[in-house]
Write an enzyme that holds these catalytic residues in place. Structure first.
Site: not given
Length: 283
Positions: A44, A49, A74, A107, A234
């Site tokens: 994503d 970004y 987006k 967005h 993680r």
């Protein structure tokens, strides 16, 4: 990978890898490669970004066929309006180095939303976009938007986690089988959430960390989740969610954590102007 069927018939991997705030020109590339290695098949990103190019390069260099990876991006506010949206989409395709995008979202819900949505609808008809959706739409904004749309969005990507479970919005979207994509599914590492007794007790039972319990809860609630990390351990842990299942009692214990409030208020006065002033993706 567990998938969810959208209202347009397309399937989306329920666990995606988010790259918000991860820098371009290396860090995003490395993180996406690590995520793909760990088993993610949904990435994503967004024009705002500033890392679509790293995402595209990582996908190409991964050795995984493009059709096996689900890409979300987006459209930013600067490119709202019918003609501007077509140019914004073309820019996303160019930066990603792809000839189609699996899911493309509006967005933010401000400005000429109707014109931008029409451009996305046409791109979907042309096959350039497989699915289209929206983001940051509250119940109020959703009700105002829906009559303007010929195509029902496939998703609404919003802040959603145990402290802000979006119960009203979820019920409203369910009327049209619109799925919630949860950004900040861990509350941006919210310490109060991850140390909540309801979560830690369940984590101890299953031998999982608190984040995995929260993410598993969200999956069982039918959400598409977008955890984000640059830590390889993680990254791998956030998708290791399919060897256990929470009981209804455990689900109810986490449901009771809901405060009904999030960190971001899309209806706050001046929010559109603030976003446009602080995020300029081109001159």
């Amino acid at each position: 990978m567990y998938t969810i069927t959208l209202n347009d018939g397309n399937k989306i991997p329920a666990v995606g890898f988010g790259v918000f705030t991860i820098p371009n020109d290396g860090p995003t590339y490395d993180a996406v490669l690590q995520a793909l290695k760990a088993g993610y098949r949904h990435i994503d990103t967004a024009a705002a970004y500033f890392n679509e190019s790293d995402v595209g390069k990582a996908v190409r260099d991964s050795g995984i066929p493009r059709e096996e990876i689900f890409i979300t991006s987006k459209l930013w506010l600067q490119d709202y309006g019918y003609e501007a949206a077509k140019k914004g989409l073309a820019a996303s395709l160019e930066k990603l180095g792809m000839d189609y995008i699996d899911l493309y979202l509006l967005h933010q819900p401000y400005g000429d939303v109707a014109g931008a949505w029409k451009a996305l609808e046409e791109a979907k008809e042309d096959g350039v976009l497989k699915s289209i959706g929206v983001s940051n739409m509250t119940p109020k904004i959703w009700k105002e938007f829906l009559p303007q749309a010929s195509t029902i969005p496939a998703v609404n990507q919003v802040e959603c986690n145990p402290f802000f479970q979006q119960k009203e919005l979820k019920a409203l979207l369910a009327e049209h089988d619109v799925k919630i994509e949860a950004y900040q599914p861990l509350g941006s590492g919210n310490a109060a959430m991850l140390s909540h007794p309801a979560v830690t007790k369940i984590a101890e039972k299953y031998g999982k960390n608190a984040g995995q319990i929260v993410l598993r809860f969200e999956l069982q609630e039918g959400l598409i989740i977008l955890p984000r990390s640059t830590n390889p351990e993680r990254i791998a842990g956030n998708i290791d969610l399919f060897d256990f299942e929470l009981t209804e009692e455990e689900m109810n214990a986490i449901r009771a954590m809901d405060t009904g409030k999030g960190k971001h208020d899309p209806e706050a006065p001046g929010i559109a102007e603030m976003l446009l002033a602080n995020y300029k993706i081109h001159d």
